[in-house]
Scaffold this active site. Structure first.
Site, PDB file in Angstrom:
ATOM      1  N   GLY A   1      60.744 -46.088  80.457  1.00 47.84           N
ATOM      2  CA  GLY A   1      60.630 -47.532  80.668  1.00 47.84           C
ATOM      3  C   GLY A   1      60.385 -48.218  79.326  1.00 47.84           C
ATOM      4  N   GLY A   2      59.923 -49.463  79.394  1.00 50.64           N
ATOM      5  CA  GLY A   2      59.725 -50.228  78.159  1.00 50.64           C
ATOM      6  C   GLY A   2      58.777 -49.542  77.189  1.00 50.64           C
ATOM      7  N   ALA A   3      57.668 -48.992  77.693  1.00 52.21           N
ATOM      8  CA  ALA A   3      56.676 -48.381  76.799  1.00 52.21           C
ATOM      9  C   ALA A   3      57.228 -47.116  76.166  1.00 52.21           C
ATOM     10  CB  ALA A   3      55.397 -48.068  77.584  1.00 52.21           C
ATOM     11  N   GLY A   4      57.851 -46.259  76.975  1.00 47.32           N
ATOM     12  CA  GLY A   4      58.380 -44.994  76.470  1.00 47.32           C
ATOM     13  C   GLY A   4      59.498 -45.223  75.458  1.00 47.32           C
TER      14      GLY A   4
ATOM     15  N   PHE B   1      52.856 -69.736  82.718  1.00 51.36           N
ATOM     16  CA  PHE B   1      52.490 -68.638  83.610  1.00 51.36           C
ATOM     17  C   PHE B   1      50.989 -68.704  83.851  1.00 51.36           C
ATOM     18  CE2 PHE B   1      54.805 -64.947  85.256  1.00 51.36           C
ATOM     19  CZ  PHE B   1      56.105 -65.366  85.054  1.00 51.36           C
TER      20      PHE B   1
ATOM     21  N   GLN C   1      45.861 -54.876  90.958  1.00 53.88           N
ATOM     22  CA  GLN C   1      46.212 -56.286  91.162  1.00 53.88           C
ATOM     23  C   GLN C   1      47.186 -56.520  92.331  1.00 53.88           C
ATOM     24  OE1 GLN C   1      49.014 -58.603  88.329  1.00 53.88           O
ATOM     25  NE2 GLN C   1      47.000 -59.476  87.984  1.00 53.88           N
TER      26      GLN C   1
ATOM     27  N   HIS D   1      49.695 -59.256  93.613  1.00 54.16           N
ATOM     28  CA  HIS D   1      50.408 -60.460  93.171  1.00 54.16           C
ATOM     29  C   HIS D   1      50.497 -61.395  94.371  1.00 54.16           C
ATOM     30  CE1 HIS D   1      53.630 -63.031  91.772  1.00 54.16           C
ATOM     31  NE2 HIS D   1      53.677 -62.414  90.614  1.00 54.16           N
TER      32      HIS D   1
ATOM     33  N   LEU E   1      59.070 -58.819  94.977  1.00 49.90           N
ATOM     34  CA  LEU E   1      58.388 -59.842  94.195  1.00 49.90           C
ATOM     35  C   LEU E   1      59.164 -61.146  94.062  1.00 49.90           C
ATOM     36  CD1 LEU E   1      55.717 -59.924  92.525  1.00 49.90           C
ATOM     37  CD2 LEU E   1      57.202 -59.913  90.538  1.00 49.90           C
TER      38      LEU E   1
ATOM     39  N   GLU F   1      56.140 -65.144  89.416  1.00 50.68           N
ATOM     40  CA  GLU F   1      55.237 -66.266  89.139  1.00 50.68           C
ATOM     41  C   GLU F   1      55.993 -67.369  88.393  1.00 50.68           C
ATOM     42  OE1 GLU F   1      51.389 -64.736  87.946  1.00 50.68           O
ATOM     43  OE2 GLU F   1      51.247 -66.349  86.494  1.00 50.68           O
TER      44      GLU F   1
ATOM     45  N   ARG G   1      46.089 -64.362  88.904  1.00 47.44           N
ATOM     46  CA  ARG G   1      46.599 -63.814  90.170  1.00 47.44           C
ATOM     47  C   ARG G   1      45.509 -63.394  91.141  1.00 47.44           C
ATOM     48  NH1 ARG G   1      51.421 -60.303  87.439  1.00 47.44           N
ATOM     49  NH2 ARG G   1      52.736 -62.115  87.046  1.00 47.44           N
TER      50      ARG G   1
ATOM     51  N   HIS H   1      50.776 -54.868  93.140  1.00 45.64           N
ATOM     52  CA  HIS H   1      51.712 -55.127  92.052  1.00 45.64           C
ATOM     53  C   HIS H   1      51.449 -54.356  90.772  1.00 45.64           C
ATOM     54  CE1 HIS H   1      54.607 -57.412  89.784  1.00 45.64           C
ATOM     55  NE2 HIS H   1      53.691 -57.883  88.959  1.00 45.64           N
TER      56      HIS H   1
ATOM     57  N   ARG I   1      45.063 -58.564  85.249  1.00 43.86           N
ATOM     58  CA  ARG I   1      46.051 -58.850  84.202  1.00 43.86           C
ATOM     59  C   ARG I   1      46.663 -60.234  84.378  1.00 43.86           C
ATOM     60  NH1 ARG I   1      51.674 -58.691  84.036  1.00 43.86           N
ATOM     61  NH2 ARG I   1      52.028 -57.469  85.922  1.00 43.86           N
TER      62      ARG I   1
ATOM     63  N   SER J   1      52.100 -57.824  80.739  1.00 44.16           N
ATOM     64  CA  SER J   1      52.406 -56.405  80.892  1.00 44.16           C
ATOM     65  C   SER J   1      53.634 -56.016  80.072  1.00 44.16           C
ATOM     66  CB  SER J   1      52.627 -56.055  82.354  1.00 44.16           C
ATOM     67  OG  SER J   1      53.128 -54.751  82.421  1.00 44.16           O
TER      68      SER J   1
HETATM   69  C1  LIG Z   1      59.068 -56.526  90.438  1.00 46.92           C
HETATM   70  C2  LIG Z   1      58.229 -56.562  89.193  1.00 46.92           C
HETATM   71  C3  LIG Z   1      58.302 -57.648  88.348  1.00 46.92           C
HETATM   72  C4  LIG Z   1      57.536 -57.690  87.181  1.00 46.92           C
HETATM   73  N1  LIG Z   1      57.642 -58.769  86.351  1.00 46.92           N
HETATM   74  C5  LIG Z   1      56.930 -58.785  85.204  1.00 46.92           C
HETATM   75  C6  LIG Z   1      57.073 -59.862  84.280  1.00 46.92           C
HETATM   76  O1  LIG Z   1      57.856 -60.774  84.470  1.00 46.92           O
HETATM   77  N2  LIG Z   1      56.328 -59.832  83.153  1.00 46.92           N
HETATM   78  C7  LIG Z   1      55.454 -58.823  82.886  1.00 46.92           C
HETATM   79  O2  LIG Z   1      54.811 -58.867  81.841  1.00 46.92           O
HETATM   80  N3  LIG Z   1      55.317 -57.781  83.734  1.00 46.92           N
HETATM   81  C8  LIG Z   1      56.041 -57.735  84.870  1.00 46.92           C
HETATM   82  N4  LIG Z   1      55.898 -56.672  85.730  1.00 46.92           N
HETATM   83  C9  LIG Z   1      55.081 -55.517  85.335  1.00 46.92           C
HETATM   84  C10 LIG Z   1      55.855 -54.632  84.369  1.00 46.92           C
HETATM   85  O3  LIG Z   1      57.222 -54.748  84.606  1.00 46.92           O
HETATM   86  C11 LIG Z   1      55.457 -53.166  84.491  1.00 46.92           C
HETATM   87  O4  LIG Z   1      54.080 -53.047  84.342  1.00 46.92           O
HETATM   88  C12 LIG Z   1      56.146 -52.370  83.402  1.00 46.92           C
HETATM   89  O5  LIG Z   1      57.534 -52.553  83.442  1.00 46.92           O
HETATM   90  C13 LIG Z   1      55.835 -50.885  83.415  1.00 46.92           C
HETATM   91  O6  LIG Z   1      56.558 -50.311  82.351  1.00 46.92           O
HETATM   92  P1  LIG Z   1      56.319 -48.828  81.865  1.00 46.92           P
HETATM   93  O7  LIG Z   1      57.169 -48.619  80.659  1.00 46.92           O
HETATM   94  O8  LIG Z   1      54.879 -48.581  81.750  1.00 46.92           O
HETATM   95  O9  LIG Z   1      56.861 -47.960  83.076  1.00 46.92           O
HETATM   96  P2  LIG Z   1      58.207 -48.046  83.935  1.00 46.92           P
HETATM   97  O10 LIG Z   1      59.152 -49.065  83.460  1.00 46.92           O
HETATM   98  O11 LIG Z   1      57.799 -48.069  85.363  1.00 46.92           O
HETATM   99  O12 LIG Z   1      58.864 -46.642  83.611  1.00 46.92           O
HETATM  100  C14 LIG Z   1      58.256 -45.432  83.995  1.00 46.92           C
HETATM  101  C15 LIG Z   1      59.103 -44.302  83.478  1.00 46.92           C
HETATM  102  O13 LIG Z   1      58.425 -43.085  83.675  1.00 46.92           O
HETATM  103  C16 LIG Z   1      59.293 -42.135  84.228  1.00 46.92           C
HETATM  104  N5  LIG Z   1      58.466 -41.204  84.991  1.00 46.92           N
HETATM  105  C17 LIG Z   1      57.469 -41.491  85.860  1.00 46.92           C
HETATM  106  N6  LIG Z   1      56.926 -40.366  86.338  1.00 46.92           N
HETATM  107  C18 LIG Z   1      57.582 -39.348  85.752  1.00 46.92           C
HETATM  108  C19 LIG Z   1      57.502 -37.937  85.833  1.00 46.92           C
HETATM  109  N7  LIG Z   1      56.626 -37.320  86.620  1.00 46.92           N
HETATM  110  N8  LIG Z   1      58.369 -37.202  85.095  1.00 46.92           N
HETATM  111  C20 LIG Z   1      59.289 -37.787  84.298  1.00 46.92           C
HETATM  112  N9  LIG Z   1      59.407 -39.109  84.194  1.00 46.92           N
HETATM  113  C21 LIG Z   1      58.566 -39.877  84.905  1.00 46.92           C
HETATM  114  C22 LIG Z   1      60.289 -42.927  85.041  1.00 46.92           C
HETATM  115  O14 LIG Z   1      61.500 -42.215  85.158  1.00 46.92           O
HETATM  116  C23 LIG Z   1      60.450 -44.170  84.164  1.00 46.92           C
HETATM  117  O15 LIG Z   1      61.430 -43.958  83.183  1.00 46.92           O
HETATM  118  C24 LIG Z   1      56.665 -56.622  86.885  1.00 46.92           C
HETATM  119  C25 LIG Z   1      56.585 -55.522  87.733  1.00 46.92           C
HETATM  120  C26 LIG Z   1      57.346 -55.508  88.889  1.00 46.92           C
HETATM  121  C27 LIG Z   1      57.203 -54.310  89.794  1.00 46.92           C
END
Ligand SMILES: Cc1cc2nc3c(=O)[nH]c(=O)nc-3n(C[C@H](O)[C@H](O)[C@H](O)COP(=O)(O)OP(=O)(O)OC[C@H]3O[C@@H](n4cnc5c(N)ncnc54)[C@H](O)[C@@H]3O)c2cc1C
Length: 577
Positions: A15-18, A117, A237, A239, A249, A252, A283, A353, A393, A398
């Site tokens: 995801g974004g962090a990784g 927001f 949290q 939402h 969702l 907001e 929220r 959320h 949050r 996020s």
């Molecule tokens: C519908 C929705 C809307 C949102 N809108 C906003 C917004 O507008 N602004 C904002 O700031 N935040 C928003 N958020 C929150 C934010 O999007 C999330 O907190 C954030 O995207 C999480 O990113 P991440 O990189 O931590 O994990 P994720 O993007 O969830 O990625 C997780 C990764 O880990 C991998 N993974 C998980 N478990 C395993 C495993 N056991 N083995 C191998 N791989 C694994 C998955 O394959 C995936 O690639 C929203 C969240 C949702 C649900």
């Protein structure tokens, strides 16, 4: 079959962090990303509304104001230095993303557009400020695509549809991670100098959630299974605006553009609960306000039940604005509800959320146990707890956390691996995972996973949801405990090796139950109300006794310890908006 791989760093999660961490780490070292999904399908791609940064493109704004809002929004459980890093790095990171090609929405003068927001204010709480940068209502999608392209360019190696199941520890050092390859059923062991978790959230613990199916808390669960503590799990949290019954969702951003919450009498009820910020209060407050309206009988059905709903009214914004700034919301309303939001109010209820709690880290993503750093182990994103969000949050903080702390973690890893030796290891690192899978396959009794998960979600929603009481949480703990025992009786229906998703589902369920248990235990333990943790039996915040982070260990005997909160800049005050 077992495969052994060696890298400088292995990042679990695309995801974004990784991806931001991978991008930074890969500048200097051999980097792998393992992900149970194709990275572009990570939940980050579902993020709609925006990413906060005090660019001041429409009105005066400062990182200091942003840091203050983050601390106050988190009900003073936020670590204040971390919040300052978040707000200061925000500006750099948003421009960095822009320069990497992210197609932000623009103002007429070509600058990045910004909108309001919840909880984001000017001048330390005076009034709302436009701080959220956005790409229509597809901000997360744009971030993910931009970062993925850049990782490909940097030769990051991707292991897609690999499910991480176990951390391999060597004393106080993490040295590897074992994964199940979903396509073949093979087991892969990755040894590396630095292991990072970026596995996202765990909304799937609850019945009504905005989170993707993949949000099963694997990162925190694996860390807990390794005997390490997880932090502030009681803070989850809700939402305010999920689509009624489905939880999908409604960003907001709809309220950021001027949408208003109304009860069955058409009254914009937020005036009563947050006279200054109204619908754009944080929220936790808006979710509680909705719940109170429902319990008073002001929900649209009027039956005084928490599972009733209210209306989010965006009709006055006009079709043109809604279609241009919130195109995905229009589509969701049409697809899931068969309505046009410029003609009909949207039925909404609070939806699970975002996890404020998770794997404890410092501001460079290094995992710690409250006292010492765990060598070679890192985490960032929603699975981590830095803690910038404290007890609640703010919206758009996020996506910001992912890129700020993903980037910082990647940079730290890139330097860290230069000074340490590669860990030794062979195929025996896979032994734990292999024995877990084979014991699952050899069971004789038969119990499906579905009903166990259904019971957990319902229990957590009803007994550890927006409002909490001692007796309900105790019941939830007992239920979750017995469900964890029941998992011992589950047998797989599918014995094949290729794409046996049942194996993955089983271990995801195990992780969800561990996380649910840790949430319920930590919530019952905290005898106060703060941020998203609202107890009817302890309605006040209690700084004298509870201005501290909780660290729960789930391996063996459950144990809760505490660590201090950094309040070095702003003294905790009552929260009014
Ligand atoms: C519908 C929705 C809307 C949102 N809108 C906003 C917004 O507008 N602004 C904002 O700031 N935040 C928003 N958020 C929150 C934010 O999007 C999330 O907190 C954030 O995207 C999480 O990113 P991440 O990189 O931590 O994990 P994720 O993007 O969830 O990625 C997780 C990764 O880990 C991998 N993974 C998980 N478990 C395993 C495993 N056991 N083995 C191998 N791989 C694994 C998955 O394959 C995936 O690639 C929203 C969240 C949702 C649900």
């Amino acid at each position: 079959m077992v495969h052994v791989h060696k890298f400088d760093t292995v990042i679990v999660g695309g995801g974004g962090a990784g991806l931001y961490a991978a991008l930074e780490a890969s500048k200097k070292c051999k980097t792998a990303v393992v992900s149970k999904l194709y990275p572009q399908r990570s939940h980050t791609g579902a993020a709609q509304g925006g990413i906060a940064a005090a660019l001041g493109n429409l009105e005066e704004d400062h990182p200091d104001w942003h840091a203050y809002d983050t601390v106050k929004g988190g009900d003073y459980l936020t670590d204040q230095k971390a919040a300052q890093v978040l707000a200061e790095d925000a500006v750099k990171v948003v421009y960095d993303l822009e320069h990497r090609g992210l197609a932000f929405s623009r103002l007429e003068n070509g600058k990045i557009a910004q909108r309001r927001f919840g909880g984001h204010t000017n001048n330390f709480g005076k009034g709302p400020v436009r701080r959220a940068c956005y790409a229509a209502d597809r901000t997360g999608h744009m971030i993910l695509q931009t970062l993925f392209q850049q990782c490909v360019e940097n030769n990051v190696e991707f292991f897609n549809e690999f499910f991480a199941m176990d951390i391999i520890m060597d004393g106080n050092r993490a040295k590897g991670v074992s994964c199940y390859e979903i396509r073949t059923g093979d087991v892969h062991v990755f040894y590396a100098k630095a292991i990072m978790f970026a596995t996202g959230g765990y909304g799937r613990v609850f019945m009504v959630t905005s989170n993707a199916l993949s949000g099963t808390g694997d990162g925190p669960a694996l860390v807990a299974k390794a005997g390490l503590p997880i932090q502030d799990m009681e803070f989850y949290q809700f939402h305010p605006t999920g689509i009624y019954r489905m939880g999908v969702l409604i960003t907001e951003g709809v309220r950021g553009e001027g949408g208003i919450l109304k009860n069955r009498h058409g009254t914009p009820f937020m005036e009563e609960y947050a006279p200054t910020l109204l619908d754009l209060a944080p929220r936790d407050m808006v979710s509680r306000a909705i719940s109170e309206e429902l319990l008073k009988g002001n929900g649209i059905r009027g039956d005084k039940k928490i599972n009733d709903y209210v209306h989010l009214d965006a009709r006055h914004l006009g079709r043109k604005l809604i279609e241009s700034r919130l195109p995905d919301i229009c589509e969701f309303c049409e697809t899931y509800l068969g309505i046009d939001p410029s003609e009909h109010p949207i039925p909404v209820q609070p939806t699970a959320h975002y996890a404020m709690g998770g794997i404890p880290t410092d501001i460079d993503g290094r995992v710690h146990d409250g006292k010492r750093v765990i060598e070679g182990l890192y985490a960032a994103g929603e699975c981590a707890c830095v803690s910038v969000h404290g007890a609640n949050r703010l919206g758009t903080n996020s996506l910001l956390e992912l890129v700020v702390f993903g980037r910082r973690t990647g940079k730290h890893i890139a330097d860290y691996v230069q000074g340490v030796d590669s860990p030794s290891g062979d195929a025996s690192g896979a032994d734990t995972v292999i024995s877990r899978i084979s014991s699952l396959r050899n069971k004789k009794t038969s119990k499906p996973i579905g009903p166990i998960l259904q019971k957990m979600k319902q229990t957590m929603m009803e007994q550890v949801g927006v409002y909490r009481t001692e007796s309900e949480m105790e019941q939830a703990i007992q239920t979750v405990k017995s469900l964890r025992d029941e998992m011992g009786g589950v047998v797989l229906q599918d014995s094949s090796s290729n794409f046996n998703t049942e194996v993955q589902s089983y271990f995801e369920a195990e992780n969800l139950l561990l996380v649910a248990h840790s949430i319920a235990v930590s919530a019952k333990n905290r005898q106060e109300s703060r941020g998203a943790h609202a107890r009817s039996d302890f309605p006040e915040r209690n700084d004298d006794e509870w201005l501290k982070h909780s660290l729960v260990r789930m391996k063996g005997e459950i144990d809760i310890s505490y660590s201090s909160v950094d309040v070095s800049r702003w003294e905790p005050k009552p929260r009014t908006y």
